[in-house]
Design a protein around this motif. Structure first.
Motif, PDB file in Angstrom:
ATOM      1  N   MET A 294       0.713  -1.087   0.006  1.00  0.00           N
ATOM      2  CA  MET A 294       0.059   0.021   0.022  1.00  0.00           C
ATOM      3  C   MET A 294       0.896   1.341   0.066  1.00  0.00           C
ATOM      4  O   MET A 294       1.856   1.294   0.919  1.00  0.00           O
ATOM      5  CB  MET A 294      -0.959   0.008   1.269  1.00  0.00           C
ATOM      6  N   ALA A 295       0.583   2.193  -0.757  1.00  0.00           N
ATOM      7  CA  ALA A 295       1.474   3.278  -1.040  1.00  0.00           C
ATOM      8  C   ALA A 295       0.456   4.479  -0.382  1.00  0.00           C
ATOM      9  O   ALA A 295      -0.914   4.108  -0.078  1.00  0.00           O
ATOM     10  CB  ALA A 295       1.784   3.848  -2.459  1.00  0.00           C
ATOM     11  N   ASP A 296       0.772   5.697  -0.076  1.00  0.00           N
ATOM     12  CA  ASP A 296      -0.043   6.702   0.526  1.00  0.00           C
ATOM     13  C   ASP A 296      -0.522   7.854  -0.515  1.00  0.00           C
ATOM     14  O   ASP A 296       0.655   8.227  -0.889  1.00  0.00           O
ATOM     15  CB  ASP A 296       0.817   7.417   1.732  1.00  0.00           C
ATOM     16  N   ASP A 297      -1.840   7.880  -0.761  1.00  0.00           N
ATOM     17  CA  ASP A 297      -1.965   8.971  -1.617  1.00  0.00           C
ATOM     18  C   ASP A 297      -1.772   8.716  -3.145  1.00  0.00           C
ATOM     19  O   ASP A 297      -1.734   9.493  -3.882  1.00  0.00           O
ATOM     20  CB  ASP A 297      -1.615  10.406  -1.314  1.00  0.00           C
ATOM     21  N   HIS A 298      -1.430   7.168  -3.475  1.00  0.00           N
ATOM     22  CA  HIS A 298      -1.175   7.048  -5.044  1.00  0.00           C
ATOM     23  C   HIS A 298      -2.482   6.562  -5.514  1.00  0.00           C
ATOM     24  O   HIS A 298      -3.177   5.827  -5.511  1.00  0.00           O
ATOM     25  CB  HIS A 298      -0.511   5.736  -4.805  1.00  0.00           C
ATOM     26  N   THR A 299      -3.010   7.814  -6.216  1.00  0.00           N
ATOM     27  CA  THR A 299      -4.319   7.840  -6.527  1.00  0.00           C
ATOM     28  C   THR A 299      -4.172   7.086  -8.168  1.00  0.00           C
ATOM     29  O   THR A 299      -3.337   7.048  -8.753  1.00  0.00           O
ATOM     30  CB  THR A 299      -4.622   9.581  -6.917  1.00  0.00           C
ATOM     31  N   SER A 300      -5.584   7.012  -8.327  1.00  0.00           N
ATOM     32  CA  SER A 300      -5.633   6.159  -9.814  1.00  0.00           C
ATOM     33  C   SER A 300      -5.459   6.650 -10.877  1.00  0.00           C
ATOM     34  O   SER A 300      -4.973   6.311 -12.064  1.00  0.00           O
ATOM     35  CB  SER A 300      -6.927   5.540  -9.750  1.00  0.00           C
TER      36      SER A 300
ATOM     37  N   ALA B 242       5.549   7.409   0.438  1.00  0.00           N
ATOM     38  CA  ALA B 242       5.168   8.073  -0.930  1.00  0.00           C
ATOM     39  C   ALA B 242       4.073   7.355  -1.487  1.00  0.00           C
ATOM     40  O   ALA B 242       3.647   6.413  -1.168  1.00  0.00           O
ATOM     41  CB  ALA B 242       6.436   7.918  -1.613  1.00  0.00           C
ATOM     42  N   PRO B 243       3.398   8.512  -2.222  1.00  0.00           N
ATOM     43  CA  PRO B 243       3.728   9.802  -2.496  1.00  0.00           C
ATOM     44  C   PRO B 243       2.890  10.854  -1.792  1.00  0.00           C
ATOM     45  O   PRO B 243       2.669  11.814  -2.259  1.00  0.00           O
ATOM     46  CB  PRO B 243       3.217   9.661  -3.913  1.00  0.00           C
ATOM     47  N   HIS B 244       2.916  10.729  -0.411  1.00  0.00           N
ATOM     48  CA  HIS B 244       2.172  11.625   0.484  1.00  0.00           C
ATOM     49  C   HIS B 244       3.136  13.013   0.444  1.00  0.00           C
ATOM     50  O   HIS B 244       4.112  12.958   0.170  1.00  0.00           O
ATOM     51  CB  HIS B 244       2.232  11.245   1.935  1.00  0.00           C
ATOM     52  N   ASP B 245       2.158  14.063   0.319  1.00  0.00           N
ATOM     53  CA  ASP B 245       2.826  15.420   0.539  1.00  0.00           C
ATOM     54  C   ASP B 245       3.828  15.479   1.619  1.00  0.00           C
ATOM     55  O   ASP B 245       3.634  14.870   2.657  1.00  0.00           O
ATOM     56  CB  ASP B 245       1.822  16.624   0.494  1.00  0.00           C
ATOM     57  N   ASP B 246       4.698  16.236   1.405  1.00  0.00           N
ATOM     58  CA  ASP B 246       5.488  17.206   0.536  1.00  0.00           C
ATOM     59  C   ASP B 246       6.226  16.626  -0.467  1.00  0.00           C
ATOM     60  O   ASP B 246       6.814  17.449  -1.299  1.00  0.00           O
ATOM     61  CB  ASP B 246       6.184  18.516   1.304  1.00  0.00           C
ATOM     62  N   PHE B 247       5.961  15.525  -1.019  1.00  0.00           N
ATOM     63  CA  PHE B 247       6.372  15.009  -2.325  1.00  0.00           C
ATOM     64  C   PHE B 247       7.748  14.987  -2.438  1.00  0.00           C
ATOM     65  O   PHE B 247       8.475  15.557  -3.264  1.00  0.00           O
ATOM     66  CB  PHE B 247       5.435  15.691  -3.662  1.00  0.00           C
TER      67      PHE B 247
END
Length: 560
Positions: free
Chosen positions: A39-45, A208-213
């Motif tokens: 699972m990645a963080d904030d890895h949107t489709s 990743a890829p949570h901000d602050d990137f």
């Protein structure tokens, strides 16, 4: 001696039976599939090739796309609340927010409620979690853990480990980028620390890829000279939203929904990636009302459009460089499994904890019930159990993950879990007739974290989406016992916002550019959706019976 000789055939037969049983038991154990949940963080489709978004042509995820095509791809996987901790709580418990008790970022799951590893451990699996945990209490239900403290750091991350001191005092310091280090730790556990006589269940969680990137330096040139395709709604949001998200005559547009452009005075991407502050924000942060008549009407002129484009390009390149690091590190993991001949007996899942807005509607971050925030990437490779190349539009949500993983490990879904196993969909590629036709969503944290998203709930079917913004700040002067988590919800503008409904016909309007709630041609559809929404709230223990100040708003505006 004569006694021994006379019984030798019997003894030999018994030995063969006994040792044969032990050998067969070992083979049964060895034959059970390993399970790796990535699972990645904030890895949107949008940031995949397989989901055919505007970014697919950039080929941002070649490793993950290949993995997905070798298994089952879900096009309708959704989060129950698009924010890190509640989503992770739903995954680890198989339960909704009011059942597992995690409504916001300060919620936690104690070891006795870490149901997913507990149930899989009962089945004889060795369990481990490595990377981001974010559920605050010790992940003690796992046999092994090495997890980031809360959000963790992109560079030189510290990890919490099991040790002589009480949690969370045992720590290991590392050097390097978090995506690399998390994969290093996972590979070390697979090679050197696991019990190779048992099947394993491993949760491998990227920050990743949570901000602050913050990407690894080796990706500095990646996409450097590439123009990143931009969403049309970044510049013109047309009829998306409602009075709840935009205000009367757009009077809330300067403070609702963190933005790419300068539109939002409280939080925008310029502040995030350029560390830019604005005199406008300082001027209005102490305003007595977020609907102040002094609010400046927002207008995207040519100068602002050029600035927004530059900000968007910088923002997306930073984000996609983090995604590239995730994809490359997944390849490292797959290469190890291939080299050890483990691919054919390992179930591999890839997902994110939620979606993410990449400039759609001029929004950043998540929280919204809009598609880009609510939709989760989800695919699974299971070569011994499922065929490759399957794609399904069956609706699943993140409370369904735990039941499915438990059943893939050979168990049964516990009665206390609210999610449903979709194991039969994996095995047949077909959606059962009685499978769920909708999914319920709830975002609680009204106007929190300077992202300024109003609280809302709603229902998503394959064809339609209905959202109700109740816009009620969770402080009730008439009820001193009302729960309000100031640490998690602290804001500058702690006010109520107007309640409103939104309805989107997703077949005609997949980008949600036209709120058609007041279109009379949809009246009967909306009526049926409201009926289903009410049923879902009651069935899932998601009503507001404990929050009468919110229920009052719902009752007053249900038939608007």
């Amino acid at each position: 001696m004569l006694y021994f000789e006379w019984n030798r055939p019997v003894i030999l037969a018994l030995c063969i039976i006994l040792f044969g049983c032990k050998k067969r038991d070992k083979e049964i154990v060895d034959d059970r599939p390993n399970i790796i949940y990535i699972m990645a963080d904030d890895h949107t489709s949008q940031a995949f090739g397989i989901y055919n978004s505007r970014l697919a042509s950039l080929n941002p995820t070649p490793t993950l796309d290949k993995l997905a095509r070798e298994g089952v791809i879900f096009d309708n996987a959704f989060v129950n609340n698009s924010i890190c901790v509640p989503s992770r709580a739903a995954i680890i418990t198989g339960q909704r927010a009011q059942t597992n008790g995690v409504l916001d970022l300060e919620g936690s799951i104690p070891p006795e409620k870490q149901y997913l590893p507990l149930e899989i451990k009962k089945l004889g699996y060795q369990t481990a979690i490595i990377g981001k945990w974010h559920l605050h209490e010790e992940p003690a239900a796992f046999d092994y853990y090495q997890v980031l403290p809360s959000q963790g750091s992109y560079f030189n991350p510290e990890f919490r480990v099991r040790g002589e001191q009480p949690w969370p005092q045992n720590a290991v310091q590392t050097k390097g980028h978090s995506s690399d280090k998390i994969t290093d730790i996972t590979l070390d556990w697979l090679k050197n620390k696991r019990d190779k006589g048992k099947p394993f269940f491993l949760m491998h969680h990227f920050k990743a890829p949570h901000d602050d990137f913050e990407y690894a330096p080796r990706y500095e040139e990646y996409l450097n000279d590439t123009f990143i395709p931009e969403p049309e709604s970044l510049y013109d949001n047309k009829n998306n939203g409602s009075v709840a998200t935009r205000g009367i005559n757009d009077s809330l547009s300067r403070v609702i929904g963190s933005s790419v452009s300068h539109r939002n005075l409280i939080r925008n991407q310029a502040m995030n990636i350029y560390k830019e502050d604005t005199t406008l924000y300082r001027k209005y942060r102490d305003a007595s009302s977020i609907q102040s008549n002094e609010m400046i009407a927002w207008k995207m002129d040519s100068e602002e459009k050029a600035y927004t484009s530059k900000t968007y390009q910088d923002y997306l390149k930073k984000y996609l460089r983090c995604v590239k690091g995730v994809d490359d590190n997944v390849k490292r993991l797959l290469d190890y499994l291939e080299a050890e001949n483990m691919m054919e007996n390992t179930i591999i899942i890839y997902t994110s904890d939620q979606g993410f807005m990449l400039g759609e509607h001029d929004y950043i971050d998540k929280r919204w019930m809009y598609e880009e925030s609510m939709r989760m990437p989800f695919f699974i490779r299971c070569p011994k159990k499922i065929k490759s190349g399957i794609r399904t539009d069956a609706i699943i949500n993140n409370t369904d993950f735990a039941p499915t993983l438990i059943e893939l490990a050979g168990g049964k879904t516990p009665d206390y879990m609210q999610g449903k196993s979709f194991k039969t969909i994996l095995e047949t590629g077909q959606e059962p007739e009685n499978w769920q036709k909708s999914t319920y969503y709830r975002y609680w944290m009204h106007l929190a974290h300077r992202h300024q998203n109003p609280a809302h709930f709603g229902l998503r079917t394959k064809d339609y989406k209905l959202i109700f913004y109740y816009g009620k700040y969770w402080v009730d002067t008439d009820n001193p016992n009302a729960i309000w988590n100031e640490k998690s919800w602290g804001n500058d503008f702690t006010k109520h916002t107007p309640p409103a409904w939104e309805f989107y016909d997703l077949k005609k309007d997949p980008k949600e550019m036209n709120n058609a709630y007041n279109d009379p041609t949809h009246a009967s559809i909306i009526k049926n959706l409201k009926k289903e929404l009410k049923t879902q709230r009651e069935h899932l223990n998601e009503t507001d019976k404990n929050y009468p100040h919110i229920q009052k708003v719902i009752d007053e505006h249900w038939n608007d």
